[in-house]
Enzyme design. Sequence first.
Site, short mmCIF file in Angstrom:
data_model
loop_
_atom_site.label_atom_id
_atom_site.label_comp_id
_atom_site.label_asym_id
_atom_site.label_seq_id
_atom_site.Cartn_x
_atom_site.Cartn_y
_atom_site.Cartn_z
N TRP A 1 34.44 -13.69 5.98
CA TRP A 1 34.07 -12.51 5.19
C TRP A 1 34.16 -12.79 3.70
CZ3 TRP A 1 31.28 -9.87 8.15
CH2 TRP A 1 31.60 -9.67 9.48
N LYS B 1 37.55 -0.63 11.87
CA LYS B 1 38.67 -1.47 12.29
C LYS B 1 39.98 -0.67 12.45
CE LYS B 1 35.97 -5.09 11.93
NZ LYS B 1 35.62 -5.67 10.63
N ASP C 1 38.70 -6.53 -0.13
CA ASP C 1 38.10 -6.12 1.14
C ASP C 1 39.26 -5.93 2.12
OD1 ASP C 1 36.93 -5.89 3.62
OD2 ASP C 1 35.89 -7.82 3.56
C1 LIG Z 1 34.41 -6.45 10.02
C2 LIG Z 1 34.63 -6.92 8.62
C3 LIG Z 1 33.60 -6.93 7.66
C4 LIG Z 1 32.19 -6.51 7.97
O1 LIG Z 1 32.11 -5.14 8.01
P1 LIG Z 1 30.73 -4.37 8.24
O2 LIG Z 1 31.19 -2.94 8.10
O3 LIG Z 1 30.24 -4.75 9.60
O4 LIG Z 1 29.79 -4.77 7.16
C5 LIG Z 1 33.91 -7.35 6.40
N1 LIG Z 1 35.15 -7.76 6.07
C6 LIG Z 1 36.16 -7.78 6.96
C7 LIG Z 1 37.51 -8.23 6.54
C8 LIG Z 1 35.93 -7.36 8.26
O5 LIG Z 1 36.92 -7.38 9.16
#
Ligand SMILES: *Cc1c(COP(=O)(O)O)cnc(C)c1O
Length: 351
Positions: free
Chosen positions: A99, A190, A165
């Site tokens: 990511w 998540k 993030d």
């Molecule tokens: C799942 C995830 C993403 C991607 O998220 P989307 O909402 O599918 O774009 C980005 N960063 C992390 C840390 C993730 O776990």
Amino acid sequence: MRKHNFSAGPCILPQEVFKKASEAVLNFNNSNLSILEMSHRSKDIVAVMENARSLVKEVLNLPSKYEVLFLQGGASLGFYMSALNFLEKKGAYINTGTWSTKAIKEAKKVGDVNVVASSEDKKFTYIPKNIEAGDADFLHFTSNNTIYGTQFKSEPNTSLPLICDMSSDIFSKPINNIEKYALIYAGAQKNLGPAGTTLYIVDPEKLGMTKRDIPSMLNLQVHISKDSMFNTPPVYPIYVSMLTLEWLKENGGVEKAKQRNTAKAELLYNEIDRNNLFYGFVNKEDRSHMNATFGLHNADLKQIFLDKCEAAGINGIKGHRSVGGFRASMYNALPLESVQVLVDVMKNLDN
Ligand SMILES: *Cc1c(COP(=O)(O)O)cnc(C)c1O
């Protein structure tokens, strides 16, 4: 019988959230209307948005300067939007996995990017320490690496504003030193709600530094000025997120969530370390409390283990295709009992 759901995302949410969410589809707040057919400008839906935003502030104990937005596009749009709104001269980035790599790729489309630390040399199995971020507008990092199974135990030490993030560990524990953050973004699916909305926590004082003409839908200032209702928001994912935040608050908030998540992680990692058949993929001190990645020394046992997991009602234990092995995601709503079921399968594998 309910499955023991270790899925990495979309993932388990509390049972009572699923129940309340399903009721709202048929009759929302005794309105004799479904939540799916109501105007986002109606009183009841505006109240959902306001309640969800204020619960984020309350649960995370955010200083009053922060603005909370529920937008769309996933964390994947957050990679680009964060750079678009905050990168003036240069962004500093820490690369800790898939990511982060994507965040770096998107930011390069916006401006200068300096990758100040990376764990790519050891297949992203550790968290880089003692980072020298140098001169930049911000330092971007991924607090929890969902795919590789590593996690920052504290935020990187820097005087730069932080952009993070937090998709896969927000609300799993308190956020320390929150005032250091210019922006936190997180896909809901998540730990917060279903897929379809993305949470942004913004320090508005840090906005407006870039002189670029940002498209309205990607402009955080525009969304702030419209109270997160610039256009039709994803009402239902926001409603389910609101229910999850109410559940979290009723269950002791992020402090208690941290205790429960620590207990679950210790139970599983202790078995990984005790059981000679298994090994953990990452540096012990950097192990994630949300996503544990591990493997079997003997490849012949892999299918047997997966079959036994399935027989025990375990879902979503197969590792990410880029890492292999197994991954147990233990988000807030996963009960300790589910981890115990997994540990029992591991214990009995050689019989
Ligand atoms: C799942 C995830 C993403 C991607 O998220 P989307 O909402 O599918 O774009 C980005 N960063 C992390 C840390 C993730 O776990």
